[in-house]
Write a protein that holds these residues in place. Sequence first.
Motif, PDB file in Angstrom:
ATOM      1  N   GLU A 174      10.655   6.125  -4.280  1.00  0.00           N
ATOM      2  CA  GLU A 174      11.816   5.466  -3.664  1.00  0.00           C
ATOM      3  C   GLU A 174      13.107   5.957  -4.297  1.00  0.00           C
ATOM      4  OE1 GLU A 174      12.234   1.833  -2.125  1.00  0.00           O
ATOM      5  OE2 GLU A 174      10.140   1.384  -1.701  1.00  0.00           O
ATOM      6  N   GLN A 175      13.140   5.998  -5.610  1.00  0.00           N
ATOM      7  CA  GLN A 175      14.346   6.452  -6.300  1.00  0.00           C
ATOM      8  C   GLN A 175      14.640   7.916  -5.981  1.00  0.00           C
ATOM      9  OE1 GLN A 175      13.512   5.510 -10.421  1.00  0.00           O
ATOM     10  NE2 GLN A 175      14.379   3.446 -10.252  1.00  0.00           N
ATOM     11  N   GLY A 176      13.609   8.736  -5.998  1.00  0.00           N
ATOM     12  CA  GLY A 176      13.788  10.152  -5.698  1.00  0.00           C
ATOM     13  C   GLY A 176      14.256  10.398  -4.279  1.00  0.00           C
ATOM     14  N   SER A 177      13.784   9.579  -3.346  1.00  0.00           N
ATOM     15  CA  SER A 177      14.165   9.743  -1.944  1.00  0.00           C
ATOM     16  C   SER A 177      15.630   9.394  -1.711  1.00  0.00           C
ATOM     17  CB  SER A 177      13.271   8.866  -1.056  1.00  0.00           C
ATOM     18  OG  SER A 177      11.929   9.285  -1.134  1.00  0.00           O
ATOM     19  N   TYR A 178      16.154   8.451  -2.484  1.00  0.00           N
ATOM     20  CA  TYR A 178      17.561   8.078  -2.348  1.00  0.00           C
ATOM     21  C   TYR A 178      18.491   9.092  -3.006  1.00  0.00           C
ATOM     22  CZ  TYR A 178      16.924   3.447  -0.286  1.00  0.00           C
ATOM     23  OH  TYR A 178      16.641   2.429   0.578  1.00  0.00           O
ATOM     24  N   GLN A 196      19.579  10.175   3.501  1.00  0.00           N
ATOM     25  CA  GLN A 196      19.266   9.052   2.619  1.00  0.00           C
ATOM     26  C   GLN A 196      18.611   7.929   3.415  1.00  0.00           C
ATOM     27  OE1 GLN A 196      22.441   6.614   0.666  1.00  0.00           O
ATOM     28  NE2 GLN A 196      21.703   7.606  -1.198  1.00  0.00           N
ATOM     29  N   PRO A 197      17.478   7.436   2.944  1.00  0.00           N
ATOM     30  CA  PRO A 197      16.721   6.448   3.731  1.00  0.00           C
ATOM     31  C   PRO A 197      17.174   5.005   3.514  1.00  0.00           C
ATOM     32  CG  PRO A 197      15.466   7.074   1.810  1.00  0.00           C
ATOM     33  CD  PRO A 197      16.724   7.895   1.775  1.00  0.00           C
ATOM     34  N   PHE A 198      18.474   4.741   3.682  1.00  0.00           N
ATOM     35  CA  PHE A 198      18.940   3.351   3.600  1.00  0.00           C
ATOM     36  C   PHE A 198      18.627   2.635   4.906  1.00  0.00           C
ATOM     37  CE2 PHE A 198      22.571   6.054   4.794  1.00  0.00           C
ATOM     38  CZ  PHE A 198      22.955   5.482   5.991  1.00  0.00           C
ATOM     39  N   ASP A 199      18.577   1.309   4.858  1.00  0.00           N
ATOM     40  CA  ASP A 199      18.270   0.520   6.048  1.00  0.00           C
ATOM     41  C   ASP A 199      19.510   0.342   6.913  1.00  0.00           C
ATOM     42  OD1 ASP A 199      15.561   0.017   5.374  1.00  0.00           O
ATOM     43  OD2 ASP A 199      16.190  -1.509   3.950  1.00  0.00           O
ATOM     44  N   GLY A 200      19.345   0.522   8.213  1.00  0.00           N
ATOM     45  CA  GLY A 200      20.424   0.228   9.160  1.00  0.00           C
ATOM     46  C   GLY A 200      21.558   1.218   9.122  1.00  0.00           C
ATOM     47  N   ALA A 201      22.770   0.729   8.850  1.00  0.00           N
ATOM     48  CA  ALA A 201      23.964   1.564   8.849  1.00  0.00           C
ATOM     49  C   ALA A 201      24.705   1.395   7.520  1.00  0.00           C
ATOM     50  CB  ALA A 201      24.878   1.202  10.009  1.00  0.00           C
ATOM     51  N   LYS A 202      25.534   2.372   7.203  1.00  0.00           N
ATOM     52  CA  LYS A 202      26.237   2.366   5.924  1.00  0.00           C
ATOM     53  C   LYS A 202      27.606   3.000   6.095  1.00  0.00           C
ATOM     54  CE  LYS A 202      25.287   3.806   1.129  1.00  0.00           C
ATOM     55  NZ  LYS A 202      24.297   4.517   0.277  1.00  0.00           N
ATOM     56  N   THR A 256       0.814  -1.222   0.000  1.00  0.00           N
ATOM     57  CA  THR A 256       0.000   0.000   0.000  1.00  0.00           C
ATOM     58  C   THR A 256       0.845   1.268   0.000  1.00  0.00           C
ATOM     59  OG1 THR A 256      -0.185  -0.120   2.424  1.00  0.00           O
ATOM     60  CG2 THR A 256      -1.981  -1.083   1.136  1.00  0.00           C
ATOM     61  N   GLY A 257       2.175   1.121   0.104  1.00  0.00           N
ATOM     62  CA  GLY A 257       3.055   2.279   0.026  1.00  0.00           C
ATOM     63  C   GLY A 257       3.451   2.884   1.352  1.00  0.00           C
ATOM     64  N   LYS A 258       3.223   2.160   2.444  1.00  0.00           N
ATOM     65  CA  LYS A 258       3.511   2.742   3.762  1.00  0.00           C
ATOM     66  C   LYS A 258       5.018   2.907   3.996  1.00  0.00           C
ATOM     67  CE  LYS A 258       2.908  -1.738   6.043  1.00  0.00           C
ATOM     68  NZ  LYS A 258       2.808  -2.480   4.755  1.00  0.00           N
ATOM     69  N   SER A 259       5.811   1.895   3.655  1.00  0.00           N
ATOM     70  CA  SER A 259       7.264   2.012   3.837  1.00  0.00           C
ATOM     71  C   SER A 259       7.852   3.042   2.874  1.00  0.00           C
ATOM     72  CB  SER A 259       7.943   0.656   3.623  1.00  0.00           C
ATOM     73  OG  SER A 259       7.559  -0.259   4.635  1.00  0.00           O
ATOM     74  N   CYS A 260       7.313   3.098   1.679  1.00  0.00           N
ATOM     75  CA  CYS A 260       7.750   4.101   0.701  1.00  0.00           C
ATOM     76  C   CYS A 260       7.469   5.501   1.231  1.00  0.00           C
ATOM     77  CB  CYS A 260       7.021   3.873  -0.613  1.00  0.00           C
ATOM     78  SG  CYS A 260       7.413   5.077  -1.886  1.00  0.00           S
ATOM     79  N   THR A 261       6.296   5.684   1.836  1.00  0.00           N
ATOM     80  CA  THR A 261       5.944   6.983   2.429  1.00  0.00           C
ATOM     81  C   THR A 261       6.922   7.356   3.525  1.00  0.00           C
ATOM     82  OG1 THR A 261       3.600   6.653   1.914  1.00  0.00           O
ATOM     83  CG2 THR A 261       4.122   8.250   3.641  1.00  0.00           C
ATOM     84  N   ALA A 262       7.299   6.385   4.356  1.00  0.00           N
ATOM     85  CA  ALA A 262       8.261   6.648   5.426  1.00  0.00           C
ATOM     86  C   ALA A 262       9.621   7.047   4.864  1.00  0.00           C
ATOM     87  CB  ALA A 262       8.391   5.426   6.328  1.00  0.00           C
ATOM     88  N   LYS A 263       9.999   6.480   3.713  1.00  0.00           N
ATOM     89  CA  LYS A 263      11.273   6.840   3.096  1.00  0.00           C
ATOM     90  C   LYS A 263      11.239   8.270   2.555  1.00  0.00           C
ATOM     91  CE  LYS A 263      12.841   2.172   2.089  1.00  0.00           C
ATOM     92  NZ  LYS A 263      13.202   1.159   1.087  1.00  0.00           N
ATOM     93  N   VAL A 264      10.081   8.684   2.056  1.00  0.00           N
ATOM     94  CA  VAL A 264       9.933  10.083   1.628  1.00  0.00           C
ATOM     95  C   VAL A 264      10.121  11.012   2.823  1.00  0.00           C
ATOM     96  CG1 VAL A 264       8.332  11.795   0.697  1.00  0.00           C
ATOM     97  CG2 VAL A 264       8.452   9.522  -0.327  1.00  0.00           C
ATOM     98  N   VAL A 265       9.533  10.642   3.962  1.00  0.00           N
ATOM     99  CA  VAL A 265       9.707  11.439   5.187  1.00  0.00           C
ATOM    100  C   VAL A 265      11.180  11.481   5.573  1.00  0.00           C
ATOM    101  CG1 VAL A 265       9.139  11.619   7.639  1.00  0.00           C
ATOM    102  CG2 VAL A 265       7.373  10.922   6.003  1.00  0.00           C
ATOM    103  N   ALA A 266      11.847  10.326   5.520  1.00  0.00           N
ATOM    104  CA  ALA A 266      13.263  10.262   5.880  1.00  0.00           C
ATOM    105  C   ALA A 266      14.106  11.138   4.976  1.00  0.00           C
ATOM    106  CB  ALA A 266      13.756   8.815   5.818  1.00  0.00           C
ATOM    107  N   SER A 267      13.701  11.288   3.711  1.00  0.00           N
ATOM    108  CA  SER A 267      14.488  12.070   2.754  1.00  0.00           C
ATOM    109  C   SER A 267      14.567  13.546   3.126  1.00  0.00           C
ATOM    110  CB  SER A 267      13.920  11.917   1.341  1.00  0.00           C
ATOM    111  OG  SER A 267      12.718  12.661   1.165  1.00  0.00           O
ATOM    112  N   LEU A 268      13.706  14.000   4.040  1.00  0.00           N
ATOM    113  CA  LEU A 268      13.823  15.362   4.567  1.00  0.00           C
ATOM    114  C   LEU A 268      15.197  15.592   5.177  1.00  0.00           C
ATOM    115  CD1 LEU A 268      10.399  15.755   6.411  1.00  0.00           C
ATOM    116  CD2 LEU A 268      11.243  17.364   4.690  1.00  0.00           C
ATOM    117  N   PHE A 269      15.742  14.541   5.801  1.00  0.00           N
ATOM    118  CA  PHE A 269      16.944  14.697   6.621  1.00  0.00           C
ATOM    119  C   PHE A 269      18.156  13.916   6.121  1.00  0.00           C
ATOM    120  CE2 PHE A 269      13.107  15.105   9.176  1.00  0.00           C
ATOM    121  CZ  PHE A 269      13.253  16.396   9.645  1.00  0.00           C
TER     122      PHE A 269
END
Length: 207
Positions: free
Chosen positions: A190-194, A65-71, A50-63
């Motif tokens: 997703e691509q835009g948020s990254y 890159q919304p990668f999982d965990g650590a990098k 339904t796009g819930k995780s994608c929505t959260a990644k858009v929110v994360a992109s405010l601050f």
Amino acid sequence: WREMIRKDVLPYPNMCIALLGGASSIITGLIGESQQFTSPIFHIYGSSGTGKSCTAKVVASLFGQPFDGAKTIDGKLYNSVYGSWSGTENALRDSCVGNRGICIILNELGKSKIKNLTALIYDYAEGTMRKRSNGEGIVNQREGFRTSFVTVGEFSLFDLLPTQYQGIVNRVMELEPPFTVNADHAKRLEQGSYVNCGFGGDMMASY
């Protein structure tokens, strides 16, 4: 980033509310303590796809890159603002210490093994850390936080919380689908948020 928001977020009310929820962390961080604001908690839930995780990644992109965990970048280890419910209660609290203005995202509520989620939600809202004593019995006072939380799961947060407590109901706002409208929409976001990330929060704070 602004073009992505204009085309693929603004026409969709629930995504807009989630983005505003994440952005509210900036105001909470700046004046929350002096004005005695609590940290708002937004929970996005719905079935898979339904796009819930994608929505959260858009929110994360405010601050960031919304990668999982650590990098690891240039030999340094960075933690993502896009986190997970998978962790101990103490670890989830510790990840908030000193945060004043950067939204905390917690994905996959179903992974949580925390037994007393009610106490954690209260502490998140109040921006407080539990006092701990060292081996000599001396209590360590720990720095609090002022931010916002966006959490994600396939079911309502209230399924795990005692809704007879009005304080809990007042501290959590829930968002249900629809979020994204199709696979292409989700892929663009997703691509835009990254690729375009870390600008929105800075622009809003400067403004």
